[in-house]
Each structure stands twice: as C-alpha cells, then as structure tokens.
Design a protein around this motif. Structure first.
Motif, short mmCIF file in Angstrom:
data_model
loop_
_atom_site.label_atom_id
_atom_site.label_comp_id
_atom_site.label_asym_id
_atom_site.label_seq_id
_atom_site.Cartn_x
_atom_site.Cartn_y
_atom_site.Cartn_z
N GLU A 56 -19.01 39.81 50.69
CA GLU A 56 -19.52 38.84 49.71
C GLU A 56 -18.76 37.52 49.73
OE1 GLU A 56 -16.73 38.85 48.51
OE2 GLU A 56 -16.16 40.60 47.40
N GLY A 57 -17.80 37.39 50.66
CA GLY A 57 -17.13 36.11 50.87
C GLY A 57 -15.74 35.95 50.32
N SER A 58 -15.26 36.90 49.53
CA SER A 58 -13.90 36.79 49.01
C SER A 58 -12.89 37.09 50.13
CB SER A 58 -13.68 37.75 47.85
OG SER A 58 -13.92 39.08 48.24
N SER A 59 -11.69 36.51 50.00
CA SER A 59 -10.70 36.67 51.06
C SER A 59 -9.40 37.26 50.52
CB SER A 59 -10.45 35.34 51.76
OG SER A 59 -10.09 34.36 50.82
N TYR A 60 -8.69 37.92 51.41
CA TYR A 60 -7.44 38.60 51.08
C TYR A 60 -6.44 38.29 52.18
CZ TYR A 60 -10.90 41.32 48.50
OH TYR A 60 -11.93 41.70 47.69
N TYR A 61 -5.17 38.11 51.80
CA TYR A 61 -4.17 37.75 52.80
C TYR A 61 -2.90 38.59 52.63
CZ TYR A 61 -7.17 33.67 53.28
OH TYR A 61 -8.25 32.86 53.48
N THR A 69 -2.13 31.03 56.26
CA THR A 69 -3.34 31.66 56.80
C THR A 69 -4.58 31.29 55.99
OG1 THR A 69 -1.98 33.54 57.49
CG2 THR A 69 -4.35 33.87 57.48
N SER A 70 -5.67 31.07 56.71
CA SER A 70 -6.97 30.85 56.08
C SER A 70 -8.04 31.58 56.90
CB SER A 70 -7.29 29.36 56.02
OG SER A 70 -8.58 29.15 55.45
N SER A 102 -12.84 49.16 53.68
CA SER A 102 -11.86 49.11 52.60
C SER A 102 -11.10 47.80 52.63
CB SER A 102 -10.87 50.27 52.76
OG SER A 102 -9.80 50.13 51.85
N ALA A 103 -10.88 47.23 51.45
CA ALA A 103 -10.11 46.00 51.34
C ALA A 103 -8.63 46.26 51.58
CB ALA A 103 -10.30 45.38 49.96
#
Length: 124
Positions: A56-61, A69-70, A102-103
């Motif tokens: 759905e477009g959300s990001s995790y770093y 980081t992007s 999984s996130a």
C-alpha cells in the motif's frame, strides 16, 4: 511465477548516492500483503535488511541506515527503487531485492522471492 531483477551501476564513488531499481514481473507490487525489500551482503558478512516498501506504499527502514536510505516505487512500471546516500567503501556489497508477506521479515526463509543480486562497489 514472480521474478525480481535488480539494475543499476556497479561502481559508485564515495560520498555519492547509490541508486538501484528492482523490476518485478509475474506479479504486482500492489498485491496484498506483500512487502518489497532491499537486503545487502557485504563481503565476508551476513545478510543485512535495509528497508522495505509495502503493497500500500508505506515504507520501513533499518534504524542503522534510516538516515541515508530511501525506498520508493513506480506502480506504472511495477518497480521499486533504493537510494543510499553518502556512501563509503563500507557500503560495498551484493544488493538484493526480495519479497515477503511480513513487514518484519529478517530471515532468508521469510522471503518468498529473491532477485539474483547485483554487486555494487564503492571506490574512487
């Protein structure tokens, strides 16, 4: 069958930004509930999770890389991309894109699909 393919330069100069793209075929990057990740392996070391972008477009770093980081995506091209800024020779690694359900996937077996990996060397 979902396939992933990394692309980008194999040599980056120190202090520059490393940019890689992962092209996905056989499936959509908007398919619920996949997470599209970037993972790297420096020479002689283990795999390191860098970050992910969700269906759905959300990001995790990774906390250790978050400031540099992007991760973004282009749904029209079914691609997602990595940008790592201010690189040093310590960023030399094989970079992989991969997909999981999984996130919080962090182990190899958590990932359903992998790209073949691309070697990026940081050197002047």
């Amino acid at each position: 069958q979902v396939q992933l393919q990394e692309s980008g330069p194999d040599l980056v100069k120190p202090s520059q930004t490393l940019s890689l793209t992962c092209t996905v075929s056989g499936g959509s990057i908007t398919t619920s509930y996949y997470y599209w990740s970037w993972i790297r392996q420096p020479p002689g070391k283990g795999l390191e999770f860098m970050g992910a972008i969700a269906y759905e477009g959300s990001s995790y770093y990774s906390p250790s890389l978050k400031s540099r980081t992007s991760i973004s995506r282009d749904t029209s091209k079914n691609q997602f991309s990595l940008q790592l800024s201010s690189v040093t020779p310590e960023d030399t690694a094989v970079y992989y894109c991969a997909a999981s359900l999984s996130a919080i996937a962090r182990k190899v077996e958590d990932y359903a699909y992998w790209g073949q990996g691309t070697q990026v060397t940081v050197s002047s």
